[in-house]
Design an enzyme around this catalytic site. Structure first.
Site, mmCIF file in Angstrom:
data_model
loop_
_atom_site.group_PDB
_atom_site.id
_atom_site.type_symbol
_atom_site.label_atom_id
_atom_site.label_comp_id
_atom_site.label_asym_id
_atom_site.label_seq_id
_atom_site.Cartn_x
_atom_site.Cartn_y
_atom_site.Cartn_z
ATOM 1 N N LYS A 278 1.308 7.961 3.316
ATOM 2 C CA LYS A 278 0.375 7.329 4.260
ATOM 3 C C LYS A 278 0.972 6.038 4.835
ATOM 4 O O LYS A 278 0.990 5.848 6.051
ATOM 5 C CB LYS A 278 -0.958 6.989 3.563
ATOM 6 C CG LYS A 278 -1.654 8.176 2.913
ATOM 7 C CD LYS A 278 -2.958 7.783 2.248
ATOM 8 C CE LYS A 278 -2.853 6.812 1.088
ATOM 9 N NZ LYS A 278 -2.162 7.317 -0.108
ATOM 10 N N ARG B 70 -11.955 5.300 -0.111
ATOM 11 C CA ARG B 70 -11.407 5.785 -1.374
ATOM 12 C C ARG B 70 -12.435 6.512 -2.225
ATOM 13 O O ARG B 70 -12.093 7.103 -3.244
ATOM 14 C CB ARG B 70 -10.997 4.593 -2.201
ATOM 15 C CG ARG B 70 -9.583 4.071 -2.233
ATOM 16 C CD ARG B 70 -8.526 5.043 -2.305
ATOM 17 N NE ARG B 70 -7.410 4.681 -3.115
ATOM 18 C CZ ARG B 70 -6.318 4.051 -2.681
ATOM 19 N NH1 ARG B 70 -6.196 3.656 -1.451
ATOM 20 N NH2 ARG B 70 -5.327 3.840 -3.504
#
Ligand code: AP5
Length: 187
Positions: free
Chosen positions: A13, A88
């Site tokens: 990422k 998250r």
């Protein structure tokens, strides 16, 4: 363009967001980088986050959300952004939906980088040797992977259910993965 980049620890990422940011001319906002900067600067937030990060667990939603909201309020984020490492868990995903509605910045793309778990471990072990990041020890990597499976995988399903989630193969050299991401974004 407003993008959420999702994927397990080590899926690439941060690496790919750094490239996309230049191409798309929008900031790369990584909650992990923001937290590491706070730890290095020794701020109150950094002091609270340090031990949690070294254990591989998630820093509390309140702290991270406040930090993100402040970052999104900065001038350079008005024209779009790439979010890396956020949301998250489902509570963060819902808070993000609410925040983006409030600031009138709806999400355009949710991309997931897919990489086999064994390869993720290899990548993070190499980085542990090369860079010595405090949370790349074998025990913490295991904890981060567990947290990902238990708390972050449902976020992927959240975006998939809403439609528009694009899954991108994250295995291959950096240029190949980058080209796949650009294609998924139609950029
Ligand atoms: P964070 O910094 O977000 O870490 P992470 O998600 O575990 O991600 P990584 O940075 O390890 O992986 P990445 O997918 O970005 O891959 P990268 O490009 O670096 O979070 C750290 C901690 O902060 C969390 O554990 C938590 O405590 C806290 N935190 C952060 N956000 C939070 C939030 N929202 N809420 C609560 N707590 C939060 O690549 C990894 C390695 O692989 C590199 O060495 C790279 O060079 C290599 N690599 C990348 N792509 C390739 C490729 N295609 N081929 C070969 N090698 C590659």
């Amino acid at each position: 363009m407003r993008i959420v980049l999702l994927g397990a620890p080590g899926s690439g990422k941060g690496t790919q967001a750094a490239r996309l940011k230049t191409r798309l001319d929008i900031p790369h906002i990584s909650t992990g980088d923001l937290l590491r900067a706070a730890v290095t600067a020794g701020t109150a937030l950094g002091l609270r986050a340090k031990a949690v990060m070294e254990s591989g667990q998630l820093v509390s939603d309140d702290l991270v959300l406040g930090m993100l909201e402040e970052r999104l309020a900065q001038e350079d984020a008005r024209g779009g952004f790439i979010l890396d490492g956020f949301p998250r868990n489902l509570a963060q995903a819902e808070a993000l939906d609410e925040l983006l509605t409030r600031i009138n910045q709806p999400m355009d793309h949710a991309l997931q980088l897919e990489v086999d778990p064994e390869l993720l471990i290899e990548r993070l072990a190499s980085r542990a040797q090369a860079e010595g990041r405090a949370d790349d020890t074998p025990e913490t990597v295991r904890a981060r992977q567990q947290v990902y499976q238990q708390q972050t995988a449902p976020v992927i399903e959240h975006y998939a259910r809403r439609g528009g989630l694009k899954r991108v193969d994250g295995v291959g050299d950096l240029d190949e993965v980058y080209e796949r991401l650009l294609a998924a974004l139609g950029a």
